[in-house]
Every structure is written in structure tokens, then in C-alpha cells.
Design a protein around this motif. Structure first.
Motif, PDB file in Angstrom:
ATOM      1  N   ARG A 165      12.633  55.268 -37.021  1.00 16.99           N
ATOM      2  CA  ARG A 165      11.256  55.526 -36.568  1.00 16.99           C
ATOM      3  C   ARG A 165      10.328  54.393 -36.989  1.00 16.99           C
ATOM      4  NH1 ARG A 165      12.363  60.994 -38.569  1.00 16.99           N
ATOM      5  NH2 ARG A 165      12.766  62.371 -36.788  1.00 16.99           N
ATOM      6  N   SER A 166      10.602  53.804 -38.133  1.00 18.64           N
ATOM      7  CA  SER A 166       9.770  52.708 -38.614  1.00 18.64           C
ATOM      8  C   SER A 166       9.710  51.572 -37.602  1.00 18.64           C
ATOM      9  CB  SER A 166      10.325  52.189 -39.944  1.00 18.64           C
ATOM     10  OG  SER A 166       9.627  51.047 -40.381  1.00 18.64           O
ATOM     11  N   GLY A 167      10.819  51.326 -36.917  1.00 19.74           N
ATOM     12  CA  GLY A 167      10.830  50.278 -35.900  1.00 19.74           C
ATOM     13  C   GLY A 167       9.861  50.547 -34.769  1.00 19.74           C
ATOM     14  N   ILE A 168       9.610  51.834 -34.491  1.00 17.52           N
ATOM     15  CA  ILE A 168       8.646  52.191 -33.445  1.00 17.52           C
ATOM     16  C   ILE A 168       7.248  51.745 -33.864  1.00 17.52           C
ATOM     17  CG2 ILE A 168       7.621  54.106 -32.146  1.00 17.52           C
ATOM     18  CD1 ILE A 168      10.291  55.627 -32.661  1.00 17.52           C
ATOM     19  N   GLY A 169       6.885  52.032 -35.119  1.00 20.06           N
ATOM     20  CA  GLY A 169       5.578  51.583 -35.603  1.00 20.06           C
ATOM     21  C   GLY A 169       5.452  50.074 -35.571  1.00 20.06           C
ATOM     22  N   GLU A 170       6.533  49.391 -35.914  1.00 20.20           N
ATOM     23  CA  GLU A 170       6.525  47.924 -35.891  1.00 20.20           C
ATOM     24  C   GLU A 170       6.255  47.387 -34.493  1.00 20.20           C
ATOM     25  OE1 GLU A 170       6.245  45.185 -37.595  1.00 20.20           O
ATOM     26  OE2 GLU A 170       8.255  44.537 -38.209  1.00 20.20           O
ATOM     27  N   ILE A 171       6.966  47.911 -33.501  1.00 15.55           N
ATOM     28  CA  ILE A 171       6.845  47.372 -32.154  1.00 15.55           C
ATOM     29  C   ILE A 171       5.522  47.755 -31.501  1.00 15.55           C
ATOM     30  CG2 ILE A 171       7.928  49.238 -30.846  1.00 15.55           C
ATOM     31  CD1 ILE A 171       8.775  45.555 -30.411  1.00 15.55           C
ATOM     32  N   VAL A 172       5.045  48.975 -31.759  1.00 13.62           N
ATOM     33  CA  VAL A 172       3.768  49.420 -31.191  1.00 13.62           C
ATOM     34  C   VAL A 172       2.614  48.570 -31.728  1.00 13.62           C
ATOM     35  CG1 VAL A 172       2.113  51.332 -31.214  1.00 13.62           C
ATOM     36  CG2 VAL A 172       4.502  51.762 -30.649  1.00 13.62           C
ATOM     37  N   SER A 173       2.750  48.088 -32.960  1.00 12.20           N
ATOM     38  CA  SER A 173       1.667  47.291 -33.553  1.00 12.20           C
ATOM     39  C   SER A 173       1.488  45.948 -32.851  1.00 12.20           C
ATOM     40  CB  SER A 173       1.932  47.066 -35.045  1.00 12.20           C
ATOM     41  OG  SER A 173       2.958  46.113 -35.262  1.00 12.20           O
ATOM     42  N   ASN A 174       2.473  45.537 -32.042  1.00 12.26           N
ATOM     43  CA  ASN A 174       2.334  44.278 -31.290  1.00 12.26           C
ATOM     44  C   ASN A 174       1.059  44.248 -30.457  1.00 12.26           C
ATOM     45  OD1 ASN A 174       4.811  43.445 -32.248  1.00 12.26           O
ATOM     46  ND2 ASN A 174       5.785  43.259 -30.245  1.00 12.26           N
ATOM     47  N   LEU A 175       0.736  45.379 -29.843  1.00 18.99           N
ATOM     48  CA  LEU A 175      -0.430  45.415 -28.951  1.00 18.99           C
ATOM     49  C   LEU A 175      -1.714  45.108 -29.712  1.00 18.99           C
ATOM     50  CD1 LEU A 175       0.479  48.532 -26.768  1.00 18.99           C
ATOM     51  CD2 LEU A 175       0.828  46.113 -26.240  1.00 18.99           C
ATOM     52  N   SER A 176      -1.810  45.607 -30.926  1.00 16.29           N
ATOM     53  CA  SER A 176      -2.982  45.309 -31.748  1.00 16.29           C
ATOM     54  C   SER A 176      -2.981  43.846 -32.180  1.00 16.29           C
ATOM     55  CB  SER A 176      -2.999  46.231 -32.978  1.00 16.29           C
ATOM     56  OG  SER A 176      -4.105  45.935 -33.809  1.00 16.29           O
ATOM     57  N   ALA A 177      -1.805  43.329 -32.551  1.00 14.66           N
ATOM     58  CA  ALA A 177      -1.713  41.923 -32.945  1.00 14.66           C
ATOM     59  C   ALA A 177      -2.123  41.001 -31.804  1.00 14.66           C
ATOM     60  CB  ALA A 177      -0.288  41.614 -33.405  1.00 14.66           C
ATOM     61  N   ILE A 178      -1.702  41.354 -30.586  1.00 18.27           N
ATOM     62  CA  ILE A 178      -2.070  40.548 -29.425  1.00 18.27           C
ATOM     63  C   ILE A 178      -3.581  40.575 -29.205  1.00 18.27           C
ATOM     64  CG2 ILE A 178      -1.903  40.422 -26.900  1.00 18.27           C
ATOM     65  CD1 ILE A 178       1.018  41.469 -27.258  1.00 18.27           C
TER      66      ILE A 178
END
Length: 370
Positions: A165-178
Motif C-alpha cells: 500500500r505504501s507504494g500507492i502513496g508514493e506514486i500518487v504523490s507524483n501529481l503533487s510533485a509535478i
């Protein structure tokens, strides 16, 4: 003559499926990574004995090394161990800690590195970065990206669900980083790479919009491929910019201020991304982020990570110091202590209200409209 194309280093092989690990020997030979099978294989204590037994005959020329911990000292120790013999390549089989240590060791030795992921906790699977503990807390080190990436869904299914599940949080955070990178481009003139953005955004949206859960191979494959794409986006950008912004500054602040209380990296950056969207005033994306995190059982409020609002306020205040010179919404908002207090309180209230009457359950099952 104008430059009509650019060369981007990418893995020779990306294999995501059940049974992928069994193809390791063939991949090493077919891709000319090691035709002799003379490789150094670094494994963690959990899967090491099982994996070693699997390849007892198939990789007779390999030497095995156990990685104990994720510090810079552990990585240097592995360098010294491997340096005693000649090898064609270094193979890391394990979770993020094992892969980060192995990537660093391979870089120091000048050897190609093959990554075999046994969980999907973060996007270091194919990234050019090793995150290791050091005397100052934790640091990120630039390294060559893996030459091949294998994700065996049989092993992923055996990993702790929380780590996946942690990987989901990691990948979803990409949108904020962008969003942070785009703001830095428009407000500060920072150079932005459209291809890196496209890769990171596509990976995040694929996971965020997928209706499945970590119990389904189709979802796990999308998550694994997304994490690989996210890593490649960093290779393209030449930095962590496409996947690291305010969300990661908040996570790094947690690591430094509360080293004994830190959660999984993806859990921290996921919550950090939700707070960043709220701070931007983008409630639509804030709601979508909270919905996704909550549906997959990830933290959405400070208390879900074990922090009081006052502690989270201190984390937010300290966060910009973790990445000096990186412009994010935390720097853009020019937060004062009073404003941080007000924003954290409002964020917590909005997140609580959102999950109090959710459209999606925390177990990944879509509910009927209320």
C-alpha cells in the motif's frame, strides 16, 4: 544541424508478472549482462534463504551476500565484500532497502545492477537514486539506474500488505510533485522536462484511477509498472523533481524530527501530497487524493501517522529546510507559524469530513451512493 532526438538510458528488461524471478538466469545471459552467471547477489534476511535455494543449481557461479540494514555504512560494507572477487554484475533481490544498498554498491564498483523487487513500497525500483541512512539522518545519493528490472508478483503477494500500500502513496504523490515543479517553472523560471512530467503523471493517474486493490494481479501490475515509470522519469529529468516536492519535504522532516516514529515512506509522502493539495486550494484534487489514499487504507490525517496537530505543524514548518533551494508550495505559501496552525487544523477537518461519508470504503470496495 538541430538535435532531433536524445538518448535516454532505460532498463534493457522490465518484466512484471508471476514467476518473473525464475527468468533471472536467462535474462542475465540473453541480455549479455552475464553470460557466465558470475554475479554478486545481494539479498535481505527475509527472502534470502528462499531465493538462494531456488537458484542453488541455476546460478552456480554466483556469490551471495546478505544486506542487513539500509545505511551508508551497510552499502560500503557490501562494496568491500564484493570487491574481493571479479563479477559481471550485481543483482539486488529484495525490498527498497536492499535495492538502495545494492544500487549504491554497484555504482561504487562500476558494475551494472539488476533490480528484483520483492515489494512495491516505493519508486526506487528503477530510479537513479539510493536513499540511505547516514550520520545526519537520511540522505539521497545519485547512482546509475538498474540495467534490468524484475517484479515477481508471486513475491509481491507474500509481502506485508502495508508495504505494498505504501507504494500507492508514493506514486500518487507524483501529481503533487509535478504541480510544484510546474509552479517553480512559471514563477522562478526553473527548467522543466515535459517527457519526465508525462511519465510521472501517467504513472500516477494509472494507479489513482484504477478500480482494483492490492489483492488483484491487474492492480499490482499497474502499480509496479507505474513505480518503474516513475523511476525512469527521474532518469529523464536528471533529478528527483518529477516525483519529489512538498510531499517529500514533509516526509523527510518526519524522518529527521521523529526518526523512531517514522512510518513507511509512501505513507508519509501520500499524506504530504494531500496536505500540499489543500494548501494550494485545489479541493478537487485534494478530495481525489484523500479518496484514493483512504480507499487503499493509507493515512490521510496526522493522527493516522501517530502525530498530534501540534507535531504536524512543527513538521510542516521544518520541511522546507530538508531540500534547500527546491521551490514547492511550502515555500510559495510563505507560511508563518499562525498560518501553519490554521492550515493544518483546516486540513485535518476537511480530511476528516471527507472520510466520514466516503464514496469508497477503506477496503477498496466501491459503495453505493448515499
Amino acid at each position: 544541424m538541430p538535435l532531433l532526438a536524445r538518448m535516454i538510458p532505460a532498463p534493457l528488461v522490465v518484466d512484471v508478472r508471476r514467476g518473473a524471478l525464475a527468468e533471472l538466469r536467462a535474462i542475465l545471459a540473453d541480455q549479455r549482462i552475464s553470460t557466465s552467471g558470475r554475479v554478486a547477489i545481494a539479498v535481505g534476511a527475509t527472502y534470502g534463504p528462499v531465493v538462494r535455494e531456488t537458484f542453488r543449481h541455476g546460478l552456480a557461479g554466483a556469490d551471495w551476500f546478505t544486506v542487513d540494514g539500509g545505511s551508508i555504512n551497510t552499502a560500503i560494507k557490501l562494496v568491500h565484500q564484493i570487491r574481493r572477487q571479479r563479477y559481471d554484475a550485481v543483482v539486488g533481490i529484495g525490498g527498497g532497502t536492499v535495492l538502495d544498498v545494492t544500487k549504491f554498491a554497484a555504482a561504487r564498483l562500476g558494475l551494472p545492477m539488476v533490480a528484483v523487487a520483492t515489494n512495491l513500497a516505493h519508486d526506487g525500483i528503477a530510479s537513479p537514486i539510493s536513499t540511505l541512512d547516514n550520520d545526519a539522518g537520511r540522505g539521497s545519493y545519485g547512482v546509475p539506474a538498474p540495467i534490468a528490472v524484475l517484479v515477481d508478483l508471486d513475491l509481491i503477494a507474500q509481502a506485508p500488505p502495508r508495504s505494498v500500500r505504501s507504494g500507492i502513496g508514493e506514486i500518487v504523490s507524483n501529481l503533487s510533485a509535478i504541480a510544484d515543479w510546474e509552479a517553480a517553472h512559471s514563477l522562478r523560471g526553473e527548467e522543466i522536462d515535459g517527457l519526465a512530467v508525462s511519465l510521472a503523471r501517467t504513472a500516477a493517474q494509472a494507479v489513482m484511477n484504477h478500480p482494483g486493490s492490492i489483492l488483484e494481479d491487474t492492480f499490482l501490475a499497474v502499480l509496479a509498472e507505474g513505480l518503474v515509470l516513475s523511476g525512469i522519469s527521474m532518469v529523464v529529468a536528471g533529478s528527483s523533481r518529477p516525483s519529489s516536492g512538498a510531499c517529500h519535504e514533509i516526509s523527510h522532516a518526519i524522518d529527521l524530527l521523529h526518526p523512531t516514529r517514522r512510518a513507511y515512506h509512501g505513507e508519509q509522502v501520500g499524506l504530504g501530497a494531500a496536505f500540499a493539495w489543500f494548501l494550494r486550494g485545489d479541493l478537487d484534487t485534494f478530495h481525489a487524493t484523500v479518496d484514493c489514499l483512504y480507499r487503499h487504507g493509507l493515512p490521510v490525517r496526522p493522527a493516522d501517522l501517530g502525530f498530534s496537530l501540534e507535531e504536524f505543524e512543527a513538521i510542516v514548518a521544518y520541511a522546507p529546510q530538508t531540500r534547500p533551494g527546491r521551490f514547492t508550495v511550502l515555500e510559495e505559501a510563505a507560511l508563518t507559524p499562525a498560518r501553519i496552525e490554521a492550515k493544518v487544523s483546516a486540513f485535518n477537518d476537511h480530511a476528516s469530513a471527507r472520510i466520514a461519508s466516503p464514496a469508497i470504503s477503506p477496503e477498496g470496495t466501491v459503495l453505493e451512493d448515499l
